[in-house]
Design an enzyme around this catalytic site. Structure first.
Site, PDB file in Angstrom:
ATOM      1  N   HIS A  67      31.037  43.753  37.262  1.00  0.00           N
ATOM      2  CA  HIS A  67      32.166  44.617  37.629  1.00  0.00           C
ATOM      3  C   HIS A  67      33.071  44.938  36.447  1.00  0.00           C
ATOM      4  O   HIS A  67      33.875  45.861  36.509  1.00  0.00           O
ATOM      5  CB  HIS A  67      32.963  44.015  38.795  1.00  0.00           C
ATOM      6  CG  HIS A  67      33.834  42.856  38.429  1.00  0.00           C
ATOM      7  ND1 HIS A  67      33.489  41.547  38.686  1.00  0.00           N
ATOM      8  CD2 HIS A  67      35.052  42.800  37.842  1.00  0.00           C
ATOM      9  CE1 HIS A  67      34.455  40.744  38.286  1.00  0.00           C
ATOM     10  NE2 HIS A  67      35.412  41.478  37.767  1.00  0.00           N
ATOM     11  N   ASP A  97      26.652  39.785  40.352  1.00  0.00           N
ATOM     12  CA  ASP A  97      27.802  40.210  39.544  1.00  0.00           C
ATOM     13  C   ASP A  97      27.679  39.739  38.097  1.00  0.00           C
ATOM     14  O   ASP A  97      28.643  39.259  37.498  1.00  0.00           O
ATOM     15  CB  ASP A  97      29.118  39.723  40.153  1.00  0.00           C
ATOM     16  CG  ASP A  97      30.320  40.472  39.579  1.00  0.00           C
ATOM     17  OD1 ASP A  97      30.117  41.541  38.972  1.00  0.00           O
ATOM     18  OD2 ASP A  97      31.462  39.979  39.714  1.00  0.00           O
ATOM     19  N   SER A 175      37.542  37.504  34.276  1.00  0.00           N
ATOM     20  CA  SER A 175      36.219  37.806  34.817  1.00  0.00           C
ATOM     21  C   SER A 175      35.155  37.807  33.731  1.00  0.00           C
ATOM     22  O   SER A 175      35.309  38.451  32.693  1.00  0.00           O
ATOM     23  CB  SER A 175      36.232  39.181  35.500  1.00  0.00           C
ATOM     24  OG  SER A 175      37.033  39.161  36.647  1.00  0.00           O
TER      25      SER A 175
END
Length: 218
Positions: A67, A97, A175
């Site tokens: 992402h 992901d 992230s």
């Protein structure tokens, strides 16, 4: 008092402090900032997505979250040394992901992050996260493994199984960064937080290293 007070002797650091320092000094050089530009022009921090990644191997591959780069038209990686290197997207795995980048310049590359084993983890173990929350690079947070075998919905509607839950502070920008055990080994990739406010609420999730070690080589 009209003079500076004398400095008290510190003494030795506590063992848990020495562990935290060792983990950071060992792994931080291999943690990078990923900047994904989604429009035209130069890659820059403004107007793009920023996240974290880490050196996977000596060939210059970097692992991050899908992402972080999914809408990127150009990608740059800022090494811990401050050097900015262009990167190519090698592959994406939306179901977990994860994404793999390859640096265009692999000179003076930091060592890969050591790989651990999430199958032996226990709730209550110490966990460390290194990343770039809100663009503040090389930030270390510490917490516990709060739960194991969580199921986390992915962007395409599927679920990532066996996700690690931690209360180590994870914020936007973390992230794609590594979740580490007290030996400085990779046990997961930080991928999501549960937060009504959008900031850390003590519930973060990481894709387990077993999934990472299977998906990334593919």
């Amino acid at each position: 008092a009209d003079k500076p007070r004398p400095i008290e002797a510190r003494g030795d650091l506590a063992d848990f402090e020495k562990t935290s320092i060792r983990v950071f000094r060992t792994v931080a050089p291999s943690v990078v900032q990923v900047v994904a530009q989604s429009g035209g022009g130069r890659v820059r921090r403004e107007g793009g997505s920023t996240g974290t990644g880490f050196i996977w191997d000596e060939a210059g591959h970097v692992v991050t979250n899908n992402h972080v780069i999914e809408k990127a038209t150009a990608i740059a990686v800022r090494l811990a040394s401050g050097t900015i290197v262009r990167a190519d997207l090698v592959g994406r795995a939306p179901n977990s992901d994860l994404a793999v980048l390859r640096l265009k310049d692999t000179s003076a590359l930091p060592p890969p992050v050591p790989v651990g084993d999430d199958r032996t983890l226990e709730v209550g173990q110490v966990a460390y996260a290194i990343g770039n929350p809100f663009g503040l690079d090389q930030s270390l947070t510490q917490g516990l493994i709060s739960a194991l075998k969580r199921r986390l919905p992915s962007a395409n509607g599927r679920e990532i199984p066996n996700v690690i839950q931690t209360d180590a502070a994870i914020n936007p920008g973390n992230s794609g960064g590594p979740l580490l055990d007290s030996a400085g080994r990779l046990i997961g990739v930080n991928t999501a937080i549960f937060s009504p406010s959008g900031a850390n609420a003590g519930i973060g999730f990481a894709v387990p290293v077993e999934v990472v070690n299977r998906v990334v080589p593919e």
